[in-house]
Enzyme design. Structure first.
Site, PDB file in Angstrom:
ATOM      1  N   GLY A  36       0.833  -1.189   0.000  1.00 15.89           N
ATOM      2  CA  GLY A  36       0.000   0.000   0.000  1.00 15.89           C
ATOM      3  C   GLY A  36       0.876   1.251   0.000  1.00 15.89           C
ATOM      4  O   GLY A  36       0.580   2.234  -0.673  1.00 15.89           O
ATOM      5  N   ASN A 113      -7.239   4.312   9.386  1.00 16.73           N
ATOM      6  CA  ASN A 113      -6.749   3.109  10.053  1.00 16.73           C
ATOM      7  C   ASN A 113      -6.799   3.204  11.575  1.00 16.73           C
ATOM      8  O   ASN A 113      -6.908   2.183  12.247  1.00 16.73           O
ATOM      9  CB  ASN A 113      -5.323   2.799   9.594  1.00 16.73           C
ATOM     10  CG  ASN A 113      -4.423   4.021   9.600  1.00 16.73           C
ATOM     11  OD1 ASN A 113      -4.749   5.057   9.024  1.00 16.73           O
ATOM     12  ND2 ASN A 113      -3.300   3.909  10.262  1.00 16.73           N
ATOM     13  N   GLN A 141      -7.558   0.458   4.057  1.00 16.37           N
ATOM     14  CA  GLN A 141      -8.418  -0.049   5.131  1.00 16.37           C
ATOM     15  C   GLN A 141      -9.812  -0.441   4.636  1.00 16.37           C
ATOM     16  O   GLN A 141     -10.536  -1.143   5.322  1.00 16.37           O
ATOM     17  CB  GLN A 141      -8.568   1.016   6.225  1.00 16.37           C
ATOM     18  CG  GLN A 141      -7.332   1.225   7.062  1.00 16.37           C
ATOM     19  CD  GLN A 141      -7.068   0.070   8.013  1.00 16.37           C
ATOM     20  OE1 GLN A 141      -8.002  -0.561   8.531  1.00 16.37           O
ATOM     21  NE2 GLN A 141      -5.808  -0.240   8.256  1.00 16.37           N
ATOM     22  N   SER A 161      -3.722  -2.899  -0.264  1.00 12.19           N
ATOM     23  CA  SER A 161      -2.642  -3.753   0.218  1.00 12.19           C
ATOM     24  C   SER A 161      -3.215  -5.103   0.637  1.00 12.19           C
ATOM     25  O   SER A 161      -4.185  -5.164   1.397  1.00 12.19           O
ATOM     26  CB  SER A 161      -1.961  -3.072   1.410  1.00 12.19           C
ATOM     27  OG  SER A 161      -1.007  -3.935   1.962  1.00 12.19           O
ATOM     28  N   ALA A 162      -2.600  -6.186   0.141  1.00 11.94           N
ATOM     29  CA  ALA A 162      -3.173  -7.524   0.342  1.00 11.94           C
ATOM     30  C   ALA A 162      -3.314  -7.917   1.811  1.00 11.94           C
ATOM     31  O   ALA A 162      -4.309  -8.513   2.216  1.00 11.94           O
ATOM     32  CB  ALA A 162      -2.328  -8.568  -0.394  1.00 11.94           C
ATOM     33  N   HIS A 163      -2.301  -7.563   2.629  1.00 14.05           N
ATOM     34  CA  HIS A 163      -2.342  -8.082   4.004  1.00 14.05           C
ATOM     35  C   HIS A 163      -3.442  -7.456   4.856  1.00 14.05           C
ATOM     36  O   HIS A 163      -3.742  -7.925   5.940  1.00 14.05           O
ATOM     37  CB  HIS A 163      -0.969  -7.969   4.688  1.00 14.05           C
ATOM     38  CG  HIS A 163      -0.549  -6.591   5.093  1.00 14.05           C
ATOM     39  ND1 HIS A 163      -0.648  -6.152   6.391  1.00 14.05           N
ATOM     40  CD2 HIS A 163      -0.024  -5.562   4.391  1.00 14.05           C
ATOM     41  CE1 HIS A 163      -0.176  -4.913   6.465  1.00 14.05           C
ATOM     42  NE2 HIS A 163       0.212  -4.528   5.268  1.00 14.05           N
ATOM     43  N   THR A 199      10.712  -7.834 -11.772  1.00 17.19           N
ATOM     44  CA  THR A 199      10.029  -9.120 -11.909  1.00 17.19           C
ATOM     45  C   THR A 199       8.870  -9.206 -10.933  1.00 17.19           C
ATOM     46  O   THR A 199       9.015  -8.873  -9.755  1.00 17.19           O
ATOM     47  CB  THR A 199      11.037 -10.262 -11.656  1.00 17.19           C
ATOM     48  OG1 THR A 199      12.088 -10.120 -12.614  1.00 17.19           O
ATOM     49  CG2 THR A 199      10.377 -11.626 -11.812  1.00 17.19           C
ATOM     50  N   CYS A 287       1.534   1.750  13.381  1.00 22.94           N
ATOM     51  CA  CYS A 287       2.709   2.193  12.636  1.00 22.94           C
ATOM     52  C   CYS A 287       3.580   3.101  13.472  1.00 22.94           C
ATOM     53  O   CYS A 287       4.755   3.254  13.206  1.00 22.94           O
ATOM     54  CB  CYS A 287       2.278   2.935  11.387  1.00 22.94           C
ATOM     55  SG  CYS A 287       1.220   1.916  10.362  1.00 22.94           S
TER      56      CYS A 287
HETATM   57  C1  PLP Z   1      -1.527  -0.359   6.318  1.00 23.22           C
HETATM   58  C2  PLP Z   1      -1.835   0.906   5.617  1.00 23.22           C
HETATM   59  C3  PLP Z   1      -0.974   1.424   4.631  1.00 23.22           C
HETATM   60  C4  PLP Z   1       0.337   0.779   4.307  1.00 23.22           C
HETATM   61  O1  PLP Z   1       0.191  -0.423   3.611  1.00 23.22           O
HETATM   62  P1  PLP Z   1       1.447  -1.424   3.545  1.00 23.22           P
HETATM   63  O2  PLP Z   1       1.066  -2.455   2.560  1.00 23.22           O
HETATM   64  O3  PLP Z   1       1.614  -1.968   4.928  1.00 23.22           O
HETATM   65  O4  PLP Z   1       2.614  -0.608   3.097  1.00 23.22           O
HETATM   66  C5  PLP Z   1      -1.339   2.587   3.990  1.00 23.22           C
HETATM   67  N1  PLP Z   1      -2.482   3.208   4.283  1.00 23.22           N
HETATM   68  C6  PLP Z   1      -3.337   2.751   5.205  1.00 23.22           C
HETATM   69  C7  PLP Z   1      -4.611   3.482   5.466  1.00 23.22           C
HETATM   70  C8  PLP Z   1      -3.039   1.579   5.921  1.00 23.22           C
HETATM   71  O5  PLP Z   1      -3.894   1.133   6.854  1.00 23.22           O
END
Ligand code: PLP
Length: 353
Positions: A36, A113, A141, A161-163, A199, A287
């Protein structure tokens, strides 16, 4: 030009289709990134400066946006950081008023977040469209938690962001509306149609694609379930624990997201004691944990340093049960009581009551 390579390519393109479908975009509007953070950086740093160097954002963005904006300021950009109200909402009218002839981008997050507040994205998108300014939203989020259609919402760039939706760590995506230009973030080979060299992270991308498919299928009933858990937690905490304040908007908030300030005690101490009970929570922002500064988001919604320090964020997932929510609130009650009993800040209060 060989079978294994074609299979990888096919897997990546299937993932791209799934991402596109999940947000109402076309597959050729989706680019895979490493996170992200990278998606945010790509938009902010890659947007054309032909018209000027003025960017509008909010004061409660994730550091991936805020720190990038601060860096751009050092490079001669001008950034307007819009304030938010006590619920953490950005005013669309303020966005409109802040737009100038040299504004090249509006970047307002979809959902916060730390406090969970969901922004009036549709209104902001409409304003940006009518004024001809590209609109980026950090939806890290929101994806998988709230239904999103980039065309209906007039979103030009969207980061994910996948996680954050049960996918693997270290992979993200960026939606770029067809026809909009961004300079290449990484230069090198021809991957991602020449716009993001290096890649591809094939296993990460495949995981992201499958995760977004699962997360966005039947999203209404999944988020309704999370809302039920969330509302139960909010209701019980407000009823059973004195001197608390819900942070973020009560209704316009992420379905599984709760943030409370507990007066007279430290969020960090609550965390440690929750951890001893097997409960994983967060104070302020994950963070910035480890830093003693109170969260910029909590200060922006008007909390004092003291109240900001007493804040706790609980996020619920689809595997959580109502029993677990009750267990968390029961433990929280005990912990808050114990910590207040030991808190010098609380002594006077107790006597007053
Ligand atoms: C977690 C988060 C990010 C960062 O994403 P990453 O994949 O961990 O770098 C950016 N913006 C928001 C709102 C987030 O919650």
């Amino acid at each position: 030009m060989y079978k294994e390579g074609r299979e990888s390519r096919k897997a990546v393109e299937l993932a791209r289709d799934r991402v596109a479908k999940a947000i109402g975009a076309e597959p050729n509007e989706i680019y895979f990134t490493s996170s992200g953070t990278e998606s945010d950086n790509w938009v902010l740093r890659g947007i054309s400066t032909k018209k000027g160097k003025h960017i509008i954002t909010s004061s409660i963005e994730h550091p991936a946006v805020l720190e990038t904006c601060k860096d751009l300021e050092k490079k001669g950009y001008e950034v307007t950081y819009l304030p938010v109200d006590e619920d953490g909402l950005v005013s669309p009218q303020m966005v409109k008023d802040a737009i100038r002839d040299d504004t090249i981008l509006v970047s307002i997050m979809f959902a916060n977040n730390e406090i969970g507040t969901i922004q009036p994205v549709a209104e902001i998108g409409q304003i940006c469209k009518s004024m001809g300014v590209p609109f980026h939203t950090d939806a890290v989020q929101a994806v998988g938690n709230v239904p999103i259609n980039v065309k209906e919402l007039n979103i030009d760039f969207l980061s994910m962001s996948a996680h954050k939706f049960y996918g693997p760590k270290g992979v993200g995506a960026l939606y770029v509306r067809k026809g909009l230009r961004l300079s290449n973030f990484l230069t090198g080979g021809h991957q991602e149609r020449g716009r993001r060299a290096s890649t591809e992270n094939v296993p990460g991308i495949v995981g992201l694609g499958k995760a977004i498919e699962i997360a966005t299928s039947d999203i209404e009933s999944k988020s309704a379930y999370l809302r039920k858990l969330r509302n139960r937690a909010i209701e019980r905490i407000e009823k059973e624990i004195p001197y608390v304040k819900l942070n973020g908007h009560r209704e316009k908030r992420l379905p599984g997201h709760v943030n409370f300030s507990f007066r007279y005690i430290e969020g960090e101490s609550i965390l440690l004691m929750l951890d001893l009970n097997g409960i994983a929570a967060s104070s302020g922002s994950a963070c910035s944990s480890g830093s003693l500064d109170p969260s910029h988001v909590l200060l922006a919604i008007g909390l004092s340093h003291e109240v900001a320090h007493g804040s706790l964020r609980l996020t619920f997932g689809r595997d959580n049960t109502m029993e677990e929510i009750d267990f968390v609130v029961d433990k929280l009650k005990e912990i808050v009581e114990r910590l207040r009993f030991m808190s010098p800040l609380y002594e006077g209060v107790e006597k007053e009551v």
